[in-house]
Design a protein around this motif. Sequence first.
Motif, PDB file in Angstrom:
ATOM      1  N   GLY A   1     -12.719 -36.267 -38.546  1.00  0.00           N
ATOM      2  CA  GLY A   1     -13.563 -37.186 -37.800  1.00  0.00           C
ATOM      3  C   GLY A   1     -14.894 -37.518 -38.447  1.00  0.00           C
ATOM      4  O   GLY A   1     -15.651 -38.329 -37.924  1.00  0.00           O
TER       5      GLY A   1
ATOM      6  N   ASP B   1     -24.034 -37.905 -30.715  1.00  0.00           N
ATOM      7  CA  ASP B   1     -24.654 -39.175 -30.358  1.00  0.00           C
ATOM      8  C   ASP B   1     -26.073 -39.247 -30.905  1.00  0.00           C
ATOM      9  O   ASP B   1     -26.686 -38.227 -31.229  1.00  0.00           O
TER      10      ASP B   1
ATOM     11  N   ARG C   1     -17.277 -38.456 -33.337  1.00  0.00           N
ATOM     12  CA  ARG C   1     -16.649 -37.335 -32.664  1.00  0.00           C
ATOM     13  C   ARG C   1     -15.801 -36.562 -33.667  1.00  0.00           C
ATOM     14  O   ARG C   1     -14.860 -37.124 -34.239  1.00  0.00           O
TER      15      ARG C   1
ATOM     16  N   TYR D   1     -13.766 -30.404 -29.587  1.00  0.00           N
ATOM     17  CA  TYR D   1     -14.416 -31.619 -30.058  1.00  0.00           C
ATOM     18  C   TYR D   1     -15.933 -31.420 -30.116  1.00  0.00           C
ATOM     19  O   TYR D   1     -16.516 -30.701 -29.303  1.00  0.00           O
ATOM     20  N   LEU D   2     -16.550 -32.085 -31.069  1.00  0.00           N
ATOM     21  CA  LEU D   2     -18.005 -32.138 -31.148  1.00  0.00           C
ATOM     22  C   LEU D   2     -18.399 -33.612 -31.104  1.00  0.00           C
ATOM     23  O   LEU D   2     -18.211 -34.338 -32.078  1.00  0.00           O
ATOM     24  N   GLN D   3     -18.892 -34.048 -29.939  1.00  0.00           N
ATOM     25  CA  GLN D   3     -19.370 -35.416 -29.770  1.00  0.00           C
ATOM     26  C   GLN D   3     -20.819 -35.474 -30.224  1.00  0.00           C
ATOM     27  O   GLN D   3     -21.666 -34.759 -29.692  1.00  0.00           O
TER      28      GLN D   3
ATOM     29  N   SER E   1     -22.770 -42.836 -33.391  1.00  0.00           N
ATOM     30  CA  SER E   1     -22.044 -41.695 -32.841  1.00  0.00           C
ATOM     31  C   SER E   1     -20.800 -41.401 -33.666  1.00  0.00           C
ATOM     32  O   SER E   1     -20.227 -42.297 -34.307  1.00  0.00           O
TER      33      SER E   1
ATOM     34  N   SER F   1     -16.649 -30.114 -26.276  1.00  0.00           N
ATOM     35  CA  SER F   1     -15.635 -30.095 -25.219  1.00  0.00           C
ATOM     36  C   SER F   1     -14.340 -29.554 -25.798  1.00  0.00           C
ATOM     37  O   SER F   1     -14.187 -29.430 -27.019  1.00  0.00           O
TER      38      SER F   1
ATOM     39  N   SER G   1     -13.227 -33.401 -34.555  1.00  0.00           N
ATOM     40  CA  SER G   1     -12.177 -32.596 -33.933  1.00  0.00           C
ATOM     41  C   SER G   1     -11.945 -31.338 -34.753  1.00  0.00           C
ATOM     42  O   SER G   1     -12.067 -31.353 -35.986  1.00  0.00           O
TER      43      SER G   1
ATOM     44  N   PHE H   1     -25.733 -33.664 -28.951  1.00  0.00           N
ATOM     45  CA  PHE H   1     -24.380 -33.211 -29.281  1.00  0.00           C
ATOM     46  C   PHE H   1     -23.763 -32.526 -28.066  1.00  0.00           C
ATOM     47  O   PHE H   1     -24.455 -31.808 -27.325  1.00  0.00           O
ATOM     48  N   THR H   2     -22.452 -32.723 -27.902  1.00  0.00           N
ATOM     49  CA  THR H   2     -21.736 -32.116 -26.779  1.00  0.00           C
ATOM     50  C   THR H   2     -20.396 -31.584 -27.258  1.00  0.00           C
ATOM     51  O   THR H   2     -19.646 -32.299 -27.942  1.00  0.00           O
TER      52      THR H   2
END
Length: 128
Positions: A8, A84, A19, A80-82, A17, A71, A21, A68-69
């Motif tokens: 990713g 933004d 994301r 996952y590392l989102q 942004s 999930s 994986s 960063f988020t």
Amino acid sequence: QLQLVESGGGLVQPGGSLRLSCVASNFKMEIYNIGWFRQAPGKERERISCDSTRDGSKYYADSVKGRFTVSRDNAKNTVYLQMDNLEPEDTGVYYCAAPPGYKLQYGYELTLADFKFWGQGTQVTVSQ
């Protein structure tokens, strides 16, 4: 053999942004403290996030908190590392990692030395 594979990464403009994986093989990721790290050129590897197996919370480094988020999709054995509002300072190779075994711990308790299994990394470049 436990394996982790990141994907990713890419080139993105400041403010954009991405994301990332992290797919795990040969172990159930959901019971592990999974960490995300990054390494910028010429710098040490930095811990940016880690799950807590004790209460499900997540530790974030101050440098990424609020942007960063993390999930999980346990059915896909994927974390996952989102990311933004990316900044040029976020440029680096991003890694996910797992400790050698299951342990009840808060995410903030784990340091780089606690992680045994590492992915190959994915490059993130934030630039105009």
